[in-house]
Write a protein that holds these residues in place. Structure first.
Motif, PDB file in Angstrom:
ATOM      1  N   GLN A   1      42.282  44.541  24.116  1.00 46.40           N
ATOM      2  CA  GLN A   1      41.469  44.578  25.337  1.00 46.40           C
ATOM      3  C   GLN A   1      42.290  43.951  26.461  1.00 46.40           C
ATOM      4  O   GLN A   1      42.774  42.828  26.326  1.00 46.40           O
ATOM      5  CB  GLN A   1      40.172  43.799  25.114  1.00 46.40           C
ATOM      6  CG  GLN A   1      39.240  43.803  26.284  1.00 46.40           C
ATOM      7  CD  GLN A   1      37.990  42.972  25.999  1.00 46.40           C
ATOM      8  OE1 GLN A   1      37.851  42.372  24.930  1.00 46.40           O
ATOM      9  NE2 GLN A   1      37.102  42.936  26.955  1.00 46.40           N
ATOM     10  N   ALA A   2      42.451  44.664  27.543  1.00 49.40           N
ATOM     11  CA  ALA A   2      43.265  44.191  28.661  1.00 49.40           C
ATOM     12  C   ALA A   2      42.600  43.017  29.378  1.00 49.40           C
ATOM     13  O   ALA A   2      41.370  42.960  29.465  1.00 49.40           O
ATOM     14  CB  ALA A   2      43.494  45.321  29.653  1.00 49.40           C
ATOM     15  N   PRO A   3      43.396  42.082  29.903  1.00 48.99           N
ATOM     16  CA  PRO A   3      42.839  41.012  30.731  1.00 48.99           C
ATOM     17  C   PRO A   3      42.217  41.607  31.995  1.00 48.99           C
ATOM     18  O   PRO A   3      42.668  42.633  32.500  1.00 48.99           O
ATOM     19  CB  PRO A   3      44.056  40.151  31.095  1.00 48.99           C
ATOM     20  CG  PRO A   3      45.137  40.563  30.160  1.00 48.99           C
ATOM     21  CD  PRO A   3      44.843  41.957  29.751  1.00 48.99           C
ATOM     22  N   GLN A   4      41.190  40.943  32.493  1.00 40.36           N
ATOM     23  CA  GLN A   4      40.580  41.332  33.772  1.00 40.36           C
ATOM     24  C   GLN A   4      40.982  40.287  34.796  1.00 40.36           C
ATOM     25  O   GLN A   4      40.820  39.085  34.558  1.00 40.36           O
ATOM     26  CB  GLN A   4      39.060  41.384  33.643  1.00 40.36           C
ATOM     27  CG  GLN A   4      38.581  42.407  32.643  1.00 40.36           C
ATOM     28  CD  GLN A   4      37.099  42.274  32.359  1.00 40.36           C
ATOM     29  OE1 GLN A   4      36.423  41.370  32.815  1.00 40.36           O
ATOM     30  NE2 GLN A   4      36.591  43.202  31.569  1.00 40.36           N
ATOM     31  N   VAL A   5      41.521  40.733  35.935  1.00 41.71           N
ATOM     32  CA  VAL A   5      42.000  39.833  36.982  1.00 41.71           C
ATOM     33  C   VAL A   5      41.331  40.212  38.296  1.00 41.71           C
ATOM     34  O   VAL A   5      41.340  41.386  38.674  1.00 41.71           O
ATOM     35  CB  VAL A   5      43.533  39.919  37.147  1.00 41.71           C
ATOM     36  CG1 VAL A   5      44.024  38.920  38.177  1.00 41.71           C
ATOM     37  CG2 VAL A   5      44.246  39.716  35.813  1.00 41.71           C
ATOM     38  N   SER A   6      40.751  39.216  38.983  1.00 46.78           N
ATOM     39  CA  SER A   6      40.195  39.452  40.313  1.00 46.78           C
ATOM     40  C   SER A   6      40.549  38.264  41.201  1.00 46.78           C
ATOM     41  O   SER A   6      40.803  37.167  40.713  1.00 46.78           O
ATOM     42  CB  SER A   6      38.680  39.638  40.251  1.00 46.78           C
ATOM     43  OG  SER A   6      38.050  38.463  39.778  1.00 46.78           O
ATOM     44  N   VAL A   7      40.594  38.503  42.506  1.00 52.10           N
ATOM     45  CA  VAL A   7      41.010  37.487  43.470  1.00 52.10           C
ATOM     46  C   VAL A   7      39.991  37.414  44.598  1.00 52.10           C
ATOM     47  O   VAL A   7      39.430  38.432  45.008  1.00 52.10           O
ATOM     48  CB  VAL A   7      42.410  37.829  44.041  1.00 52.10           C
ATOM     49  CG1 VAL A   7      42.824  36.857  45.123  1.00 52.10           C
ATOM     50  CG2 VAL A   7      43.445  37.847  42.933  1.00 52.10           C
ATOM     51  N   GLU A   8      39.756  36.191  45.081  1.00 47.35           N
ATOM     52  CA  GLU A   8      38.883  36.005  46.244  1.00 47.35           C
ATOM     53  C   GLU A   8      39.430  34.885  47.113  1.00 47.35           C
ATOM     54  O   GLU A   8      40.133  33.999  46.641  1.00 47.35           O
ATOM     55  CB  GLU A   8      37.446  35.670  45.814  1.00 47.35           C
ATOM     56  CG  GLU A   8      37.319  34.325  45.123  1.00 47.35           C
ATOM     57  CD  GLU A   8      35.883  33.926  44.828  1.00 47.35           C
ATOM     58  OE1 GLU A   8      35.061  33.893  45.767  1.00 47.35           O
ATOM     59  OE2 GLU A   8      35.610  33.648  43.644  1.00 47.35           O
ATOM     60  N   ARG A   9      39.119  34.955  48.394  1.00 45.88           N
ATOM     61  CA  ARG A   9      39.479  33.888  49.345  1.00 45.88           C
ATOM     62  C   ARG A   9      38.256  33.031  49.583  1.00 45.88           C
ATOM     63  O   ARG A   9      37.165  33.548  49.746  1.00 45.88           O
ATOM     64  CB  ARG A   9      39.976  34.476  50.661  1.00 45.88           C
ATOM     65  CG  ARG A   9      41.376  35.029  50.591  1.00 45.88           C
ATOM     66  CD  ARG A   9      42.008  35.137  51.974  1.00 45.88           C
ATOM     67  NE  ARG A   9      43.370  35.613  51.896  1.00 45.88           N
ATOM     68  CZ  ARG A   9      44.431  34.825  51.818  1.00 45.88           C
ATOM     69  NH1 ARG A   9      44.293  33.519  51.816  1.00 45.88           N
ATOM     70  NH2 ARG A   9      45.645  35.324  51.746  1.00 45.88           N
ATOM     71  N   GLN A  10      38.474  31.721  49.630  1.00 43.27           N
ATOM     72  CA  GLN A  10      37.437  30.760  49.998  1.00 43.27           C
ATOM     73  C   GLN A  10      38.055  29.840  51.044  1.00 43.27           C
ATOM     74  O   GLN A  10      38.754  28.885  50.690  1.00 43.27           O
ATOM     75  CB  GLN A  10      36.958  29.945  48.798  1.00 43.27           C
ATOM     76  CG  GLN A  10      36.079  30.701  47.848  1.00 43.27           C
ATOM     77  CD  GLN A  10      35.505  29.816  46.758  1.00 43.27           C
ATOM     78  OE1 GLN A  10      35.866  28.652  46.601  1.00 43.27           O
ATOM     79  NE2 GLN A  10      34.596  30.382  45.980  1.00 43.27           N
ATOM     80  N   GLY A  11      37.857  30.159  52.301  1.00 44.36           N
ATOM     81  CA  GLY A  11      38.471  29.378  53.368  1.00 44.36           C
ATOM     82  C   GLY A  11      39.981  29.469  53.272  1.00 44.36           C
ATOM     83  O   GLY A  11      40.545  30.564  53.272  1.00 44.36           O
ATOM     84  N   GLU A  12      40.655  28.330  53.176  1.00 44.72           N
ATOM     85  CA  GLU A  12      42.115  28.288  53.070  1.00 44.72           C
ATOM     86  C   GLU A  12      42.609  28.383  51.628  1.00 44.72           C
ATOM     87  O   GLU A  12      43.800  28.266  51.374  1.00 44.72           O
ATOM     88  CB  GLU A  12      42.651  27.010  53.706  1.00 44.72           C
ATOM     89  CG  GLU A  12      42.464  26.954  55.202  1.00 44.72           C
ATOM     90  CD  GLU A  12      43.096  25.718  55.821  1.00 44.72           C
ATOM     91  OE1 GLU A  12      43.559  24.822  55.080  1.00 44.72           O
ATOM     92  OE2 GLU A  12      43.133  25.654  57.049  1.00 44.72           O
ATOM     93  N   ASP A  13      41.696  28.579  50.691  1.00 42.01           N
ATOM     94  CA  ASP A  13      42.056  28.671  49.274  1.00 42.01           C
ATOM     95  C   ASP A  13      41.986  30.107  48.786  1.00 42.01           C
ATOM     96  O   ASP A  13      41.241  30.932  49.323  1.00 42.01           O
ATOM     97  CB  ASP A  13      41.121  27.820  48.414  1.00 42.01           C
ATOM     98  CG  ASP A  13      41.240  26.333  48.686  1.00 42.01           C
ATOM     99  OD1 ASP A  13      42.109  25.926  49.485  1.00 42.01           O
ATOM    100  OD2 ASP A  13      40.446  25.574  48.104  1.00 42.01           O
ATOM    101  N   VAL A  14      42.754  30.397  47.745  1.00 40.78           N
ATOM    102  CA  VAL A  14      42.667  31.662  47.022  1.00 40.78           C
ATOM    103  C   VAL A  14      42.341  31.332  45.572  1.00 40.78           C
ATOM    104  O   VAL A  14      42.956  30.437  44.980  1.00 40.78           O
ATOM    105  CB  VAL A  14      43.988  32.469  47.118  1.00 40.78           C
ATOM    106  CG1 VAL A  14      44.019  33.598  46.102  1.00 40.78           C
ATOM    107  CG2 VAL A  14      44.178  33.015  48.522  1.00 40.78           C
ATOM    108  N   LEU A  15      41.367  32.045  45.021  1.00 45.70           N
ATOM    109  CA  LEU A  15      41.006  31.887  43.615  1.00 45.70           C
ATOM    110  C   LEU A  15      41.336  33.168  42.872  1.00 45.70           C
ATOM    111  O   LEU A  15      40.990  34.263  43.328  1.00 45.70           O
ATOM    112  CB  LEU A  15      39.515  31.597  43.459  1.00 45.70           C
ATOM    113  CG  LEU A  15      39.081  30.158  43.686  1.00 45.70           C
ATOM    114  CD1 LEU A  15      39.101  29.821  45.159  1.00 45.70           C
ATOM    115  CD2 LEU A  15      37.721  29.927  43.117  1.00 45.70           C
TER     116      LEU A  15
END
Length: 176
Positions: A104-118
């Motif tokens: 099963q492939a990893p799932q990767v998602s990205v989001e910005r929270q102000g000056e941070d990236v998660l």
């Protein structure tokens, strides 16, 4: 399991990134990692791509995990903000055993929270079978081609493959 701070290697200082931490949460069927880049105003994020196994992700911003197995064997996982990923096995220090099998492939998602990236990563918990220790790492690229290397622990040079950098004990490996 908790949240762990990564240290920037002193030979590769960041431009504006102030810190990097990784949240680790184990569930019955999944391992969830959350990489938080603080001060990510100049962070270079690769363009979103279809989720697929891809080599060379470490050449730009890439989040990584190494798992130390019995003896000198280990596995390496690369998670790109593009949603691409890679997984490799090693017999010993940089002695490749080829691609690490992933049913099963990893799932990767990205989001910005102000000056941070998660960056949120979800992996099947089976990847932890046989793992005793982990190394949490990241390659960070900022505007202007500035690369910095982040890890729980470093050697003299930035080298995430050093077993001495795998400092996170995995409780399940210690169970009788």
């Amino acid at each position: 399991m908790g949240t762990f701070s990564l240290n920037c290697h002193p030979a590769t200082p960041a431009k504006s990134v102030r810190g990097l931490s990784v949240g680790w949460a184990q569930e019955d069927s999944a391992l969830r990692l959350t990489y938080r880049v603080q001060g990510a105003q100049h962070l270079v994020l690769p363009k979103t791509q279809p989720a697929a196994r891809t080599d060379g992700l470490w050449k730009t911003t890439c989040f990584e995990m190494f798992l130390g197995l019995s003896g000198t064997a280990y596995s390496e996982f690369n998670f790109s903000p593009s949603s691409q990923w890679a997984a490799y096995g090693f017999h010993d220090y940089r002695d490749s055993a080829g691609d690490w099998p992933m049913a099963q492939a990893p799932q990767v998602s990205v989001e910005r929270q102000g000056e941070d990236v998660l960056a949120h990563v979800r992996l099947p918990s089976v990847v932890l079978e046989g793992a005793r220790v982990a190394g949490l790492t990241a390659v960070i690229e900022e505007e202007g081609g500035v690369l910095s290397y982040w890890a729980l622990a470093h050697g003299v040079k930035p080298d995430f493959h050093l077993r001495s950098c795998f400092t996170l004990s995995i409780a399940s490996a210690e169970a009788p």
